[in-house]
Every structure is written in structure tokens, then in C-alpha cells.
Motif scaffolding. Sequence first.
Motif, short mmCIF file in Angstrom:
data_model
loop_
_atom_site.label_atom_id
_atom_site.label_comp_id
_atom_site.label_asym_id
_atom_site.label_seq_id
_atom_site.Cartn_x
_atom_site.Cartn_y
_atom_site.Cartn_z
N SER A 1 102.31 49.46 71.35
CA SER A 1 102.53 50.44 70.27
C SER A 1 102.43 51.85 70.82
CB SER A 1 101.47 50.27 69.18
OG SER A 1 101.56 49.02 68.57
N ASP A 2 103.40 52.70 70.42
CA ASP A 2 103.31 54.10 70.84
C ASP A 2 102.53 54.88 69.77
OD1 ASP A 2 106.56 55.57 69.89
OD2 ASP A 2 105.03 54.52 68.71
N GLY A 3 102.50 56.21 69.89
CA GLY A 3 101.71 57.03 68.97
C GLY A 3 102.12 56.81 67.53
N TYR A 4 103.42 56.69 67.29
CA TYR A 4 103.91 56.50 65.92
C TYR A 4 103.46 55.15 65.36
CZ TYR A 4 107.00 55.99 61.95
OH TYR A 4 107.49 55.78 60.68
N PRO B 1 109.25 53.93 68.34
CA PRO B 1 110.44 54.70 68.70
C PRO B 1 110.51 55.03 70.19
CG PRO B 1 109.23 55.74 66.89
CD PRO B 1 108.36 54.66 67.43
N THR B 2 109.36 55.02 70.86
CA THR B 2 109.38 55.28 72.30
C THR B 2 108.69 54.13 73.01
OG1 THR B 2 107.26 56.46 72.41
CG2 THR B 2 109.21 57.77 71.88
N VAL B 3 109.08 53.88 74.24
CA VAL B 3 108.49 52.78 75.01
C VAL B 3 108.12 53.29 76.38
CG1 VAL B 3 108.93 50.54 76.06
CG2 VAL B 3 109.80 51.03 73.78
N LEU B 4 106.91 52.96 76.83
CA LEU B 4 106.50 53.31 78.18
C LEU B 4 107.11 52.26 79.10
CD1 LEU B 4 104.85 54.79 80.30
CD2 LEU B 4 102.87 53.42 79.65
N GLU B 5 108.06 52.67 79.90
CA GLU B 5 108.78 51.71 80.73
C GLU B 5 107.98 51.33 81.95
OE1 GLU B 5 113.29 51.84 81.22
OE2 GLU B 5 112.52 52.39 83.21
N LYS B 6 107.40 52.34 82.61
CA LYS B 6 106.56 51.99 83.75
C LYS B 6 105.63 53.13 84.09
CE LYS B 6 109.32 53.71 87.53
NZ LYS B 6 109.83 53.59 88.82
N LEU C 1 109.69 60.64 69.28
CA LEU C 1 109.00 61.76 69.92
C LEU C 1 108.08 61.26 71.00
CD1 LEU C 1 107.61 64.70 69.99
CD2 LEU C 1 106.04 63.78 68.29
N THR C 2 108.13 61.90 72.17
CA THR C 2 107.03 61.72 73.10
C THR C 2 106.53 63.09 73.51
OG1 THR C 2 106.15 60.31 74.84
CG2 THR C 2 108.14 61.53 75.36
N THR C 3 105.28 63.17 73.91
CA THR C 3 104.63 64.47 74.01
C THR C 3 104.17 64.82 75.42
OG1 THR C 3 102.47 63.47 73.59
CG2 THR C 3 103.69 64.26 71.67
N ASP C 4 103.93 66.12 75.61
CA ASP C 4 103.31 66.63 76.84
C ASP C 4 104.10 66.21 78.09
OD1 ASP C 4 99.99 66.41 78.36
OD2 ASP C 4 101.38 68.09 78.16
N CYS C 5 105.42 66.41 78.01
CA CYS C 5 106.27 65.94 79.10
C CYS C 5 106.33 66.94 80.25
CB CYS C 5 107.68 65.68 78.59
SG CYS C 5 107.66 64.39 77.35
N VAL D 1 110.95 55.83 77.70
CA VAL D 1 112.33 55.74 77.24
C VAL D 1 112.33 55.70 75.71
CG1 VAL D 1 113.13 54.62 79.34
CG2 VAL D 1 112.38 53.23 77.41
N PHE D 2 113.48 55.96 75.13
CA PHE D 2 113.56 56.13 73.69
C PHE D 2 114.46 55.07 73.06
CE2 PHE D 2 111.69 60.42 73.58
CZ PHE D 2 111.78 60.76 74.91
#
Lengths: 265, 328, 370
Positions: free
Chosen positions: A94-97, A226-231, B115-119, B145-146
Motif C-alpha cells: 500500500s502506498d500513502g494513499y 496509485p503509485t507503486v514502489l518498483e524497486k 502522487l509521490t512525494t519528496d522526489c 512508478v505510477f
Amino acid sequence: MDIIVCVKHVPDTAEAELTIDETGKDIRKTGLVFDINEWDNYAVEEALLLKEKYGGKITAITIGPKEAEETLRKCIAKGVDEAIRLTDDLFKGSDGYATARILCSAIKSLNLKYDLILTGAQAGDDGYAQVGVTLAELLGVQHVSLVKKIAEVKDDALKVHRELEGGLEEVVEVKKPVVLTIQTGINEPRYVSIAGVRKAAKKEIKVLGAADIGLKAEDVGEAGSPTVLEKLFIPPVTKQAEILTGDVSEVSKKLVSILKEKGLI
Amino acid sequence: MKEILVLVEHRRGEIRDVTFEMLSEAVRFAKKIGGSVSALILGYGVQEYAKIISDYANQVLVVEDEKLKEFNSEAYQKVLVKVIGERKPFLTLIGHTAIGMDLAPALSATLNIPLTTDCICIDVEDGKLVAIRQYYGGKVNGKVVFKESESYMVTVRAGVFSPEKPEPPLGGGIISIPSPLTDEDVKYKKFIEYVEAEKGEVDISSADIIVDIGRGIKDAKNIPIVEEFAKAIGGVLACSRPVVDKGWLPKDRQIGISGKTVKPKLHIALGVSGAFQHVAGMKGGLIIAVNKDPKAPIFNVADYGIVEDMFKVIPILKDLILELKGKK
Amino acid sequence: MEDPIQKLNLFGCMQCAICSGSCPIFLKFDGFNIRKIIHEAVFSRELPKLSENEVWGCTTCGTCMIRCPRDLKPFETVLEVRSKLIEEGGIPPTIRDALESVYKHGNPWGRIRDKRSEWAEDLSIEKPKEGETVPLLYFVCCSVAYDPRAQSIGRALVNIFRKTGLNFKTFGNEENCCGNEVYHMGEKGLFEILVEDNLNLFNQYNIELMVTSSPHCYNAFKNLYTGINFEVKHYTQLLSDLIDKGKLKFSKSIEKVVTYHDPCFLGKRNNIYDEPRKIIESIPGVKFVEFILTRSQSLCCEGGGGRMWFDLPNGRLAERRIEEASEIGAEIILTSCPFCLINLEDAVKTTGKEDVIRVMDIAEFVSEAL
């Protein structure tokens, strides 16, 4: 004044040498010491101070595995009234959202009453600084981030100080109910003794999964993010303590250009 | 043409540096993906800003309203939801700042924009937007990635991208967008005032730049010298315990095991030996050490070191820095 | 709940003021008056409300205890107040951080366990195997492990053990804080956990003798723990033994005027005064002069009782020790405690006497002369 505090159980990585695990999406956590997220610790203390002054009930919520109950027990030992742990394999990724959505669902489905919701301004592990404000939006309430001081509590509003850059603060008045994301340094968190934590072990912690709070697989985890940490990857190592050479004037010039390059002056 | 929308950040009569950093990066990124850069200014009496910004953007959008005079997330949000909702820019850049943190997550939730932050880096890979940000206190980087979307949003870490004025200036046209705000729109949140950190109440634990002095200061009469240096660099004076014990600085300036923990972006240690009791309170940032003793333990924790008498180095550094700031 | 007044036998106090009269903290800070604290406690039949400096300023040096004509332990009243505050949670942030660090990392310095044996990286020290008989277990100490100045005590002792042919082991990263300071800061619950964890660790092996760098660790294992079934010595006792048996030989002569600062936890709290002196006086070339305030009158450096994590205003008494050393013409101040070493070393710098006086641990001194 009833308060909900959202807390996270995170690893202490300040001095540790980190390695990436087999999934490539997280660090290896064996041997790391876990504790309550530093910002959340300040939030809990602030909630306790408000309770001491105005009465009311404090509920702490976390999303995490069984070990996260250690953080909840510390909260209970300090004076938090109820503790809830949300856990589900579906939550992973899960991302922040999505995290905010999980908390929102819990608060709504349990019909938790609150005047205030406190969260840390950010988490020490991922540093998104996103969950608190997103949660406010999903709940349809106001928010103020980076709160450095709760200056005044009125019947229907709060006057708070927000931390801006460079030591400057801004004073904001906001109507309740409101989510405040708490900045470090707002107070001095109390110590909780081992004996105190032992006593708190008797208190029941409510444990709930996705289905218990009305969430389906597509709402949470990577599927619901909505966002995914890929690596994750270790950034290139820079040298330690590079000694600048030259006479006084040369080293000074070198230093200034380094600082300028790094955007520090 | 893909639009990259940059929110201009300003406060108390100044456009903040992060704005120029974002605009410069937006221009570089736009070239890469075949896009254009629009700067968006919300405020009151901000036409002068628009003129400055037009050098850096293909278009400058200005929304003037007295309700936007000082930052208020309730007012800003209503305007941004309308502007972004209508324009649907490919990417919106907002600073990861006190303003950005109060704004971006709420906008992203309302508008359903990932949204992702602090990039610290934005890029495209196989035509898709990717962002790099730091995890675990900066020890590990991550690639984010989005999910497929019309619009994306990213908050940008201040001080990472280098601000470059486009040569020749882009000369973007200035467009006024009427404010959609009514009195009804801003009723839950109110800006009251700014509060400066008072001299005696400096909180070193929240300072961005710290000038840290140790026994090497030798005498109280040398304090003004370092105070001036701290002022020049925009930093706050802090110290190790012996300096407090001598009564040369108040206790709230002490860093260490029996003092405060600090996490500045820049930490300049002057005449600090680096005794463990002191270093234990130093939790991050770029550390510069100046010490006469090449064996001083501070060099084991510093990123850069100067082995020299601090009193020889400070005056030169101070002048160089003032010169640099004078140029801006 | 036991009445603290009864538990401490405070009714026995005759208010003679020998305790406060001897107290090193009262000497520099008249806010801390142990006699008055006891008087208040007895008068109101409960632990008095004290200021932060009064609660946390006591170094637990034990001077009041060894002087009390009624054999009371006045400083223990302070420990009771500390325990009460610990349960309530309102303690100085620096004390809080030290305690939390002991719980999380096994040391009070905020350092991680993985780096505990970094000081001995290149020394190839062995850890014992399960069930092994260990003739000599060297208990290093959190300060010797992590403090850059105190680490040389460890290296010196390793050198001495090797040169005298002693087969020794350490626990490496598994070594845990002994808890002496935790106990004296009043965190009884945490101390109990440390005792349990440490006894579990010790019982995995058949330890014959444990030697500590620090008098504080010595005090914990000797006096505060129950269930230790092996001999515990401070290293000065071991070295003194070796000298008696002719096993410690010196090849160099150190022509210096040296004095010895008795650590409170070695001297006042545990009556070990002669062994360190025997060691010093057997080193060739040494001219030994005593401090004026010597042995049980040794002036506390202000490191014990949690004081490494709490400051009182106006520096530490260690600075007066440096001046005293100058007065008696000493070139080197020797001591045998990591806290004293760190505090005296700091004091040399703040009094600007780096070029005049050197501070060393006896272990370092001996190692140089081997």
C-alpha cells in the motif's frame, strides 16, 4: 476531547548498514530494532497532554504485523485508552494513499468518534508525509500539517502553529474536527517504564482485517495504490571525510563551491 | 503537447528558491518529452512575480485574490482543484515544503491524481513517468512508478535540482485566470500571522544550517566572530558541552548526549573534536569539519574536512559566502 | 507497597549533616542537600517533591553512606524518588534516551549492537562456545566498547592479557549493559530484565573468573546481581594479583610524576584502594604523589548515578581535580574507570591544560610499560 492517534512501528535504521532483500522492494530487517515512529511518538505525547488538560478518550490505531503491538502497548502504558491493530496480507504494498484509505475505512466502519486526529508529519522509514493529509481529505475534515504547537483549544476550533522553513512559523486557526500532522519537537515525550509496559500487557488490543472494515483486495495493497514502489537500491557511496587540500584560501574556495553545488548556500 | 505545471511558491515578498529549481527541471524534462512548462502563481499583488517567472516558463498563469494573499490550504486547494481539474496537465510539480506537504496529498485525493512525494529525480522510462525518492533516512533510493492516469503529481525536494535561467529567457505570456473563490469557499481555515524564532528561543533541533563550535573557540571573546559567520551562512549557532559549561552559550545550544539532537541539512563543526558525547547528537546532513588536529575524531564522521586553525578559515569563508549571496 | 521511609530506615537519621557536609555535589551546588531531603521525607512521611537538579544531580558516589554515623545510605532516598518519577514518566529527555537505548540496543549510548565490537575489529578476540569452560571472561563495558577515548582501555587490557599469557574471551556483540547505571537511575524493571538476560548469557558457559574494565560493572555483578556463580574482579585486582605472583613484568621505565584518582565506584563503594596503588608503584621510574583528597576522600568526577547523561550547571568537579593535580605537581593523572577517564580528559581540555597534564587509565599506563 476525543482523539485518534495513528502510529507506525518502524525499524531504527540510523546507524545500521542496510541491504536490500530478495524481493528488491524492501530492506532486510533481521537484526534491526523496531520502535514507534519518532514523529508519531510526539503525536502520542501531544494527545496525552490534551487528554490531561481537557479529558476525553484516546484511541491509537496502527497498520502492522503482530510485532507492531509492542508500539501499541507502549501507547497504552503511557495512557492511551484503546488500541486497534489493522492487519491483512492484502495491505502489503500500500502506498500513502491506500494507507490513508485503510485508516479511513477503519475509522468509519468502527464509527469512531473524534474531535482530533493526530498523525506524525511523516514516517521515518518511507518519509512520504502523505497519510495524514490524505486521511483528512478522505474523511472530509480539515487538516493542518507540520504542527509545532497547539496554542489554543476553542469550542469549535483550534489555533495552531505550523513549522515553515528557516525557523519561521505560521499561526493558523482551523475548525474542528481536524487532522493535525505533528512535527518533532512539539513537546518532550514522556518515558514509559518497563513495569508500566508490563501492566499494559493485560489490555486487549482489537485486531481487524480488510473484510472487517469493508475493504476488498482492489481497494488496498499494490492493487489499490496509485503509485507503486518498483524497486529499492543502494545509492552510489560517496567518500567519507574528504580532506580538502591547499592553503587556507584554496580550501575555503573549494568548500564554498562544494556547498554551492549541493544547494546548501 | 504535454503540459508540465509548476506551482510557484512565494512568501513574504519573495519567490522561494524551490520554485526556480522546479521550473529549471520542468524545462529540462519538457525538452525530453516534448512538453511545455506552465507556471502557476496564486496570490495577491503578484504581477511582479509573474514578470520574473515568465523568463523561466512558456506560460505564466496568475490567479489573483485577496483570499490568496497568504498561504491557506483551503483557499489554495479550491483554486488548484479547478485549474488542474480543467487543464489536466501531464505533470504537476509542487515543492516538498511546508506548503507542498499541506497541499499535494489533499489535491491528489480530491482529483484522483497519483502522487509521490519528496522526489529527487523525475524521468520517463518506456514512455512512462518514473520518480526516484529516498527511503530510510536517505540510505536507500527507490524507484516509484505510477498507475496509468491522465495526470500525475510529484512533490520535489528542495535543493536538489539546480536552478538555471533559460538562455534566452522563455518569455512566457502572462495569463490571468479569474479566481473562483467566494466567501463560502474559505470558512474552515484562517491564516493568522507569522511568528519569528526569537533570539533566545532558537531551536537548534529544527535548524537547516548549524554552525557548531567546540573547545577550539578558546575564549568568550571569539564568539562574535563565529556568530557573524553563522549569520552570513544563514545558520544557527550551536555547540558542544564545554562551551555551555563555560557559560559562553546557553544550554539550549548544546548538541549531544546531554543536550539536543540535530538533523540539519548542513552542519559545520568548528574546533569541535568530535568526542562521542557530542557526535551522538549529530544525526545527519552534510558535515564539514574544521579542526587543527588531523587526528580529531570529528573527521571520522565528517563528509569534508579542513585541517586548519578555524580562526584562519572563518574570515575567508565568510567573505566568500557573502560575495556569493550578494550576487543572487 | 512498602513505605519508602521504613524501607530506608530514615527514622534512624539524626540530622547530623555529615552527609550533606561531605557530599561533593553540595560542594558545588547548594540546591542539592541530602540531609534536608531526608528531613522532609521523615517529616511528611512521603518522598518529597524535588527539582530536576536535585533528583538527577546525585552521582551515587556513596560518600554520604561511608560517613553516616548511623550506617544509613542517604543517597538511596534519591534512588526512590527516581524510581517514582520513572513510573510517572516525567524524567529528563537525556535520561530517557539513555534508558531507551539500553532497552533497545543493550547500551546507553544510542549505538547499535552490531557495532559493539568494532573497537576490537583487528584484535581477533574469541567468543566462548556454548558449555565451554572460560578461565577468564573479559567484560568490556558499554563505554569501553563505544567511546573513542575509552576504547584504548580495552586495547590496553587485551595487550596486557596477551603479554602475560592469559587465555581470555569476550562476549563480543552479545555483551549487554551490566545495568549499574540503570539501577542507580531508578529503572528497576529494566534492571531486572538486564539481570535476567545477562544471567542467561553467563549460564551458557562455565565461567571461572570475570574481569571488568569498569568499577561500575564490577559493582553491579558483585553487589547488585544474585545468581552469579563465578568470581568477579575489577582488572586492578587481577593485575595486582599478577604482580604478587611475579607474572607482570615491565620492560620500560616511565620517568613521570603521576597521581591516582580513586574512582568512587572502586574506592568508596567497593573499598578497593590498595591494588591500583600497588600496580602504579611497581612500574619503574614512576614518582607517585597522592592527591590531597585521596582514597575515600577522592573528589567525585561526576560520572556515576546517571550523570554521564545529565549535566548540572557550571561544569564538573573533574575540573577541580585537574587543578589539584597541578598543585601537587603531577604530570599524569591515572584512574581506573572509563567514566573518570572521559570526564577527566574533558576537564583537561576545558581547563586548557592539554600540554601540561595527561590523563590515562592504569591499563593504558601498564600497557605502555610492559
